[in-house]
Design an enzyme around this catalytic site. Structure first.
Site, PDB file in Angstrom:
ATOM      1  N   GLU A 230      -3.954  -9.621  -0.105  1.00  0.00           N
ATOM      2  CA  GLU A 230      -5.092  -8.931  -0.698  1.00  0.00           C
ATOM      3  C   GLU A 230      -4.512  -7.964  -1.718  1.00  0.00           C
ATOM      4  O   GLU A 230      -3.863  -6.983  -1.363  1.00  0.00           O
ATOM      5  CB  GLU A 230      -5.897  -8.174   0.346  1.00  0.00           C
ATOM      6  CG  GLU A 230      -7.103  -7.457  -0.235  1.00  0.00           C
ATOM      7  CD  GLU A 230      -7.486  -6.236   0.570  1.00  0.00           C
ATOM      8  OE1 GLU A 230      -7.565  -5.149  -0.036  1.00  0.00           O
ATOM      9  OE2 GLU A 230      -7.671  -6.361   1.788  1.00  0.00           O
TER      10      GLU A 230
ATOM     11  N   CYS B 283      -9.709  -0.891  -2.475  1.00  0.00           N
ATOM     12  CA  CYS B 283      -9.500  -2.187  -3.115  1.00  0.00           C
ATOM     13  C   CYS B 283     -10.814  -2.824  -3.537  1.00  0.00           C
ATOM     14  O   CYS B 283     -10.825  -3.742  -4.355  1.00  0.00           O
ATOM     15  CB  CYS B 283      -8.735  -3.110  -2.177  1.00  0.00           C
ATOM     16  SG  CYS B 283      -9.531  -3.325  -0.570  1.00  0.00           S
TER      17      CYS B 283
END
Length: 673
Positions: free
Chosen positions: A257, A296
């Protein structure tokens, strides 16, 4: 917590011999702790996970593992005040810490519930139905998931030192894997405290969780096939990991990720006085200020219709003016500091790169009102940029802080094209009340995003927001976002397991899977299976009923009694014209009801309740004066750990006088142990 953070390795707390590197309070610059892993035996940790942790976890069923996760979540909930106090050093406000700490604990609760409700009380998971390979039915196949004899390594970013660990730990533990956690150094003191409280509780089996405080050293060198790494961080570091020989050639599975230029799109239908306009502004400001934009999933690109650009910027200006930036210990502060001075420098560099094709319209990267020491604290006021026409930098550069860039579009298709220029993102949001816009934009965004939020006046009160990953929905994204996938409920558990196609005879497949397979041995005895407790029932126990004729009167009575007077059951002329029936037929539910009367043993006994029917299919019409019979077979037995009863799934096949199946289904009952 010690001044020098310790690693938890092979059953003991390890303290490095050197003094370590200082970790500073994000808001004050004061030293919080020191960190070093020098001298840590990484190989011993991996062996301990494989040889001690793995076997201890895989000896438990999914339900037992889920119960431990639930107990752990309760235990950590009782320690929250301690975590909140320490989290202040990371620059996080109380609101920020709730996202991290409560979000992490909530993820444990969620996976505990999923494990109990959606996974079997077993150590394997069956995938799909039985595939009949041979014509005679003596050779069949089925997919199943088993636990891998490996280690789940997680390498986490600094922004969520609690949630980042727990959201990866929960599905890995349910899948039967021990975990080694390597948190980012900046905020590792909070992760260390949580791990310390987990270890002290004794809830998880020894070896299920270990911690590296400091450099990961040779960790990837120690991993082999069956091991996996879940990485959250920069695309640069992800690239280094992807090129490691054990990932390239050694069979180590790497999930990433990475950077993500998430966007929020204001629909072309939204007017400034619509509720959706205010929802859009609130959403952008929230994503800019929660965790000081260090998420994020935060909104980096704000995509708006060209004729709404000025209104959007002005609304953002007014709302951001109410945001107080400073030391999170101040109750009036709404946005805290970035994680470190170095992180602030990185954000400022990114802003300079963006200014090649955008202008700052809100905020000052070098100043602005701050309630704190800007020399020692990593403070940065929220910044909004306006992109020039044809700007490329907003689609390439991610400022990992409270920074968003406004870009304009002419049509919904152009908005989708702009979003796609981010080359893959974790999350996008579309704020619209127009169904046609919602469908067109979402379907355009979906190939480029792991998650899409559609926000309007109807779902706003319950919406969890643009940037909140949820345990039951997948978290990850294609392309630039890393291509990985986490969370998503049971999907995350199965992601850690090995799916295997097993081919065998029905009897051996039944023995392997623990679920009766059509064609396998059936046991008929004088004792009705409903007279057996869970302890005495066997897979394959069967009752074959006596036959029963379905009369025209039965059909008419059922129609009158239930009110189901569909013409196929009541109008002979109309039913005769039906190409599927050719005349009056019995209701499907009449057939199932009559079948229950054929197999039920009515006296009080171990069977406590029927709680459902699965996979019901009506295969052959039953006409007046047809005869039906039912075969009922114990298909699966699942004891409940927390009750004096368990679940029994029965395979039911109703046949007619010619032996043709007229209905098939699974009957679900609760049976006393």
């Amino acid at each position: 917590m010690s001044t020098l953070l310790e690693s938890y390795a092979a059953g003991t707390w390890f303290r490095a011999a050197d003094g370590g590197e200082p970790l500073l309070d994000a808001a004050t610059g004061d030293e919080v702790a020191r960190i070093s892993s020098r001298g840590l035996d990484i190989g011993a940790m991996v062996r301990h996970a494989r040889e001690t942790g793995g076997p201890a976890i895989t000896a438990l069923t999914f339900h037992q593992r889920a119960a431990l996760l639930k107990n752990l979540a309760k235990h950590l909930t009782a320690q929250k005040d301690e975590f909140y106090a320490l989290s202040l050093h990371t620059g996080a406000t109380t609101r920020d810490t709730a996202v991290d700490v409560d979000g992490g604990i909530g993820t444990l609760f969620s996976f505990a519930s999923k494990g109990t409700r959606e996974l079997p009380n077993d150590t394997i998971v069956l995938d799909g139905g039985v595939e009949k390979i041979g014509k005679a039915g003596t050779f069949v196949g089925r997919h199943l998931y088993t636990s891998r004899p490996g280690v789940a390594v997680q390498i986490n970013a600094f922004n969520f030192p609690v949630w980042g660990m727990l959201e990866k730990l929960a599905p890995a533990f349910l899948a039967g894997l021990p975990t080694i956690v390597k948190p980012a150094s900046q905020t590792a003191y909070l992760t260390e405290l949580v791990v310390r409280r987990i270890v002290e509780s004794g809830i998880l089996p020894e070896g299920a969780l270990q911690l590296i405080a400091g450099s990961a050293g040779s960790l990837l060198d120690e991993l082999t096939v069956q091991d996996s790494v879940a990485f959250t961080g920069s695309a640069h570091t992800a690239g280094i990991l992807r090129r490691h020989p054990n990932v390239v050639d050694g069979g180590v599975v790497l999930g990433v990720e990475a950077d993500s230029l998430n966007c929020s799109i204001l629909g072309p239908d939204v007017q400034p006085d619509d509720p959706e306009f205010d929802l859009f502004i609130k959403g952008v400001v929230t994503e800019m200020t929660v965790k000081a934009g260090q998420k994020c999933t935060a909104i980096r690109r704000v995509l708006v219709p060209q004729n709404r650009e000025d209104a959007v910027i002005e609304a953002l200006r007014q709302r951001l003016a109410k945001v107080t930036v400073g030391d999170p210990r101040d109750p009036d502060v709404r946005m805290g500091a970035l994680a470190s001075l170095g992180q602030r420098d990185e954000v400022r560099k990114a802003v300079e790169a963006l200014r090649a094709s955008a202008d700052i319209v809100i905020g000052d990267p070098d100043g602005g009102p701050v309630e704190g020491d800007t020399e020692r604290g990593a403070f940065l006021t929220p910044l909004v940029l306006r992109a020039h026409n044809g700007a490329q930098e907003p689609h390439d550069v991610e400022p990992f802080g409270p920074v968003s860039t406004v870009l304009t579009y002419q049509t919904a298709a152009e908005a989708v094209a702009l979003a796609a220029r981010g080359k893959g993102s974790l999350a996008a949001s579309v704020v619209t009340h127009d169904p046609a816009v919602a469908r067109a934009v979402v379907l355009g965004l979906a190939p480029w995003h792991g998650r899409v939020l559609v926000l309007d006046r109807d779902d706003a009160k319950e919406s969890t927001g643009h940037g909140s990953p949820l345990p039951m929905l997948v978290h990850g994204g294609p392309g630039r976002a890393g291509g990985g996938e986490e969370l998503g409920g049971v999907r995350a558990v199965l992601h850690h397991m090995q799916r295997t196609a097993v081919q065998a005879s029905p009897d051996l497949l039944t023995a392997i899977t623990g679920q009766w397979t059509t064609g396998a041995t059936q046991h008929t005895e004088d004792v009705h299976p409903f007279r057996k407790s869970l302890a005495t029932l066997r897979i394959g126990d069967t009752i074959r009923s006596a036959p029963r004729t379905v009369s025209r009167h039965d059909i008419e009575h059922f129609a009158e009694f239930t009110g189901d007077t569909f013409y196929a059951h009541t109008d002979a002329d109309a039913a005769a014209k039906n190409p599927l029936f050719g005349g009056i037929v019995a209701h499907g539910y009449l057939v199932v009801s009559l079948a229950a009367g054929l197999f039920v043993e009515p006296s009080p006994g171990p069977v406590l309740a029927n709680y459902g029917v699965d996979d019901l299919r009506f295969l052959t019409p039953v006409k007046a004066d047809d005869t039906i019979a039912v075969t009922l077979t114990v298909k699966q037995i699942s004891p409940r750990n927390t009750a004096d009863y368990g679940e029994v799934r029965w395979d039911a096949v109703v046949t007619n006088q010619d032996g043709a199946p007229v209905a098939t289904y699974d009957v679900l009952t609760l049976v006393a142990k």
